[in-house]
Design a protein around this motif. Structure first.
Motif, short mmCIF file in Angstrom:
data_model
loop_
_atom_site.label_atom_id
_atom_site.label_comp_id
_atom_site.label_asym_id
_atom_site.label_seq_id
_atom_site.Cartn_x
_atom_site.Cartn_y
_atom_site.Cartn_z
N HIS A 64 0.81 -1.22 0.00
CA HIS A 64 0.00 0.00 0.00
C HIS A 64 0.84 1.27 0.00
O HIS A 64 0.52 2.25 -0.66
CB HIS A 64 -0.92 0.00 1.22
N ILE A 108 1.39 -6.45 -4.96
CA ILE A 108 0.12 -6.26 -4.28
C ILE A 108 -0.33 -7.62 -3.75
O ILE A 108 -0.29 -8.62 -4.48
CB ILE A 108 -0.95 -5.70 -5.25
N HIS A 110 -2.96 -9.18 -3.32
CA HIS A 110 -3.93 -9.99 -4.06
C HIS A 110 -3.43 -10.41 -5.43
O HIS A 110 -4.07 -11.18 -6.13
CB HIS A 110 -5.25 -9.23 -4.20
N ASP A 129 -7.91 -6.45 4.31
CA ASP A 129 -8.06 -5.67 3.09
C ASP A 129 -9.32 -6.13 2.37
O ASP A 129 -9.51 -7.33 2.16
CB ASP A 129 -6.85 -5.89 2.19
N SER A 347 -3.31 -1.49 -9.99
CA SER A 347 -4.18 -1.94 -8.89
C SER A 347 -4.48 -3.44 -8.95
O SER A 347 -4.31 -4.07 -9.99
CB SER A 347 -5.52 -1.19 -8.85
N CYS A 348 -4.96 -3.97 -7.83
CA CYS A 348 -5.24 -5.40 -7.76
C CYS A 348 -6.39 -5.82 -8.67
O CYS A 348 -6.61 -7.01 -8.87
CB CYS A 348 -5.52 -5.82 -6.32
N CYS A 408 0.52 -0.66 -4.79
CA CYS A 408 -0.86 -0.17 -4.93
C CYS A 408 -0.90 1.19 -5.60
O CYS A 408 -1.85 1.53 -6.29
CB CYS A 408 -1.51 -0.07 -3.56
N LEU A 412 -4.87 4.03 -4.28
CA LEU A 412 -5.30 4.75 -3.08
C LEU A 412 -4.37 5.90 -2.71
O LEU A 412 -4.61 6.59 -1.73
CB LEU A 412 -5.53 3.81 -1.89
N ASN A 430 -10.41 0.23 -8.64
CA ASN A 430 -11.75 -0.25 -8.29
C ASN A 430 -12.61 0.77 -7.53
O ASN A 430 -13.77 0.52 -7.25
CB ASN A 430 -11.62 -1.51 -7.43
N ARG A 436 -10.11 9.60 -3.28
CA ARG A 436 -9.42 8.31 -3.22
C ARG A 436 -8.02 8.39 -3.85
O ARG A 436 -7.06 7.88 -3.32
CB ARG A 436 -10.27 7.26 -3.94
S1 SF4 Z 1 -7.64 -1.89 -3.86
FE1 SF4 Z 1 -5.86 -0.67 -4.34
S2 SF4 Z 1 -5.02 -0.24 -2.33
FE2 SF4 Z 1 -6.38 -1.95 -2.04
S3 SF4 Z 1 -5.09 -3.78 -2.29
FE3 SF4 Z 1 -5.96 -3.27 -4.28
S4 SF4 Z 1 -4.40 -2.06 -5.28
FE4 SF4 Z 1 -3.96 -2.02 -3.10
#
Ligand code: SF4
Lengths: 479, 203
Positions: A64, A108, A110, A129, A347-348, A408, A412, A430, A436
């Motif tokens: 993050h 990340i 995930h 998370d 991002s994930c 990330c 965020l 997302n 954000r």
């Molecule tokens: S939503 Fe964004 S901040 Fe949260 S784990 Fe996925 S990439 Fe990272």
């Protein structure tokens, strides 16, 4: 025997105790940990004099907070640095396997779980998370928890859970060309709303899902939480098993064959019923763009910014008004006329190799519009390396994109990758919540292809009409 | 965890649906490794302008809501990220009760772990409370977890529903890790039968 849903099979297998009048105690097979939601949990353990029950089932990484620029430079933000050092120390003190910033497996959380074969069918998986729902793509029961629960799992390897309800989301038919998994999930959320699945675990079924690659399924399950769901899941099949074969932490050889035989049982039985069912015609879905400050505020690329007056309830009208004011948008503006300043591919939700291949295919042979600042942030170091080997990084760089280290990032904006007030961004992440991606920043959620095309044109455009200049590439072939 | 049985306090109306945890506590404040001190950052981007000055139009900056301990909100409160910093910041600011027609799952759960009570009332009931909270004088409400009700001095009284176990934990301030550890034997027994292919070792 009573027919069961996929969810019920995994749930029943993991309930170790059901004390009278109390929630079930659910065993957790895999606990993923990152730097932001864990420090207070470890502190709690120390204060109570407790140990980590199963350090061997706990895996940590940093994502993050991490900078996405040159990793050999020192981290400039002292508070971020402290948080990262705290995780490293906690992992050392409690004996937890840790993929540090300089590890080739960092990424990340995930993205690396599936990539390393830690995410397996039938497992219960938690992480502090909300996008832990991603791992459900493998037929696992995976969900996000708060820091108190992180502490609970560290101490007991269990969680107290009330049994959620089940919802089937059935995508009938196939997605048209140019329409991606991201569009499918955004269309679902636009339809049922951001609280449409609150209290439910979703199982995604149907022809469109069956034909998706694992990475596409992850994109779908990832955003289940954006519909309010506790988790999202998809029954494992050949696609799943092929993906997992030879992953570093997946079972190997005879053990793998045995596991697959058992995983094949992980599907909803004929005659089993869900508490709720939603059906969507996949063939009717168009590329999606969000116009508001909640993931449910989205529409087709061919449509226009809606008029708040067109909404049914007072609450919705008011939310739409506030959203349009924040987004600086006028009702009736065609989506294709919305100009952007920034593009974030990462991002994930959309930072795996297939996402980057798809975006690179759009970009190849073009230049990023002069007024646009665009960046690609791979989901993990492994994705980054592979993209470099395949020549994707060169395509992005030649077109004028910034090519970054994994994390990330601007999903965020906890690290230095931040939108400036008023800046408008096409983002593959997302969440388009106010602030954000940076205070006053305006986020439009789209697929990687749509983001790439917007970077080139400088405004949103219908990817179905894109003229590809690059050579044909296989998008979905696995490694 | 501090028990909660009854709470009387001023009601602050936050008239927005889908208030997400990014709005409750923006990410720049998630870097701290402590559990306390988050109240000063609550609703930061709404409470303060870009120079850090309080925005007088935001409810929390209005004098009549000073010292409030009950937050009134709209549908789907607490959606988005799982960050427990959200309830920590609300609690640290002084809120012990949040009333809304609906809450997001993880946030709802996180509240109880911190001795806060999220109460679901119907949209009509929430509307009535908004009307009262908007009046010129501070509006006081009492929340009674023992009889599961909220009431005021003017004869308004609503009953709410809540899971019995959560209620007991909150009434008594129980530590749920200790409760789970009462099943220690069963956990150990279960672990003997874990599939070997779930063991995490580089293979
Ligand atoms: S939503 Fe964004 S901040 Fe949260 S784990 Fe996925 S990439 Fe990272």
């Amino acid at each position: 025997m009573k027919p069961k849903t996929l969810f019920e099979k995994i749930w029943d297998r993991h309930v170790i105790d059901q004390p009278e009048g109390k929630p079930a105690i659910l065993y957790i097979d895999l606990h993923l940990v990152h730097e932001v939601t864990s420090p207070q949990a470890f502190e709690g353990l120390r204060l109570a004099g407790r140990k980590v029950r199963r350090p061997d089932l706990t895996i940590a990484t940093m994502d993050h907070n991490v900078p996405t620029t040159n990793r050999s430079l020192p981290i400039t933000d002292p508070i971020s640095k402290k948080q990262m050092e705290t995780l490293a120390k906690n992992c050392k003190d409690f004996g937890i396997r840790f993929f540090d910033l300089d590890s080739p497996q960092q990424g990340i959380v995930h993205v690396i779980g599936p990539e390393l074969g830690l995410t397996l069918p039938g497992k219960t998986i938690v992480c502090g998370d909300s996008h832990t729902s991603t791992h459900g793509a493998f037929g696992a029961l995976a969900f996000g928890i708060g820091t108190s629960e992180v502490e609970h799992v560290l101490a007991t390897q269990c969680l107290q859970q009330a049994k959620p309800k089940t919802m089937e989301v059935h995508f009938k038919g196939r997605l048209p060309k140019g329409v991606t998994a991201k569009d499918a999930i955004l269309a679902l959320i636009a339809k049922i709303g951001t609280a449409g699945a609150t209290g439910y675990v979703i199982e995604y079924t149907g022809e469109a899902i069956e034909h998706m690659s694992m990475e596409e399924r992850m994109t779908i399950c990832n955003m289940s939480i954006e519909a309010g769901a506790r988790a999202g899941m998809i029954a494992p099949d050949e696609t799943t098993f092929q993906y997992l074969k030879n992953r570093p932490f997946a079972p190997k050889g005879e053990e793998f064959e045995r596991a697959v035989r058992e995983w094949k049982e992980l599907r909803t039985d004929e005659g089993a019923t869900y508490d709720h069912r939603v059906e969507i015609d996949a063939s009717q879905i168009a590329p999606q763009v969000t116009w508001g400050t909640s993931p449910g505020m989205g529409t087709d690329i061919t449509k226009s910014v809606p008029d708040p007056a067109s909404f049914a309830t007072e609450t919705e009208r008011k939310s739409a008004e506030l959203a349009l004011e924040y987004m600086g948008l006028v009702p009736g503006t065609p989506m294709t006329e919305i100009k952007i300043d920034r593009v974030f591919i990462g991002s994930c939700t959309n930072s795996r190799i297939e996402d980057l291949r798809a975006a690179a295919k759009v970009v190849e042979g073009y230049q990023v519009a002069p007024h646009v600042k665009a960046m690609v942030v791979p989901g993990s170091q492994q994705v980054k390396k592979q993209a470099e080997q395949e020549g994707l990084a060169d395509i992005f760089i030649a077109a004028g994109f910034e090519w970054r280290e994994s994390g990330c990032s601007m999903c965020l904006a906890m690290n230095p990758d931040v939108l400036q007030p008023g800046e408008r961004c096409a983002s593959t992440s997302n969440r388009n919540f106010e602030g954000r991606q940076g205070r006053g920043g305006r986020t439009h959620l789209v697929s990687p292809e749509m983001a790439a095309a917007a970077a080139i044109k400088g405004h949103f455009t219908d990817i179905r009409e894109w003229k590809y200049l690059g050579k044909e590439r296989e998008t979905h072939a696995t490694t | 965890m501090q028990p909660l049985r009854q709470e009387t306090g001023i009601v602050t109306p936050l008239d927005r649906a889908n208030v997400d945890t990014d709005a409750i506590i923006p990410k720049q404040f998630l870097k701290r490794i402590e559990r306390s001190g988050f109240g000063q950052f609550l609703f930061y981007d709404w409470r303060f302008d870009s120079k850090g000055n309080p925005d007088p139009s935001f409810v929390l900056n209005q004098k009549k809501y000073e010292g409030s301990s009950i937050l009134l909100a709209r549908e789907n409160f607490g959606c988005g990220s799982s960050r427990e910093h959200a309830p920590w910041s609300l609690l640290d600011y002084g809120f012990r009760v949040i009333i809304a027609p609906s809450f997001a799952d993880i946030f709802y759960n996180n509240c109880f772990k911190n001795g806060m009570l999220p109460i679901r009332l119907t949209s009509e009931q929430v509307d009535q409370l908004f009307q009262k909270a908007y009046r010129d004088q501070p509006y006081q409400l009492t929340v009674d977890l023992v009889e599961k009700s909220v009431y005021d001095q003017e004869g308004l009284k609503f009953f709410f529903e809540i899971d019995e176990y959560r209620r007991t934990c909150l009434l008594e301030g129980l530590d749920d890790i200790a409760i789970t550890l009462q099943s220690e034997e069963k956990i150990a027994k279960y672990e003997e039968k874990l599939p070997d292919y779930y063991a995490i070792a580089a293979k």
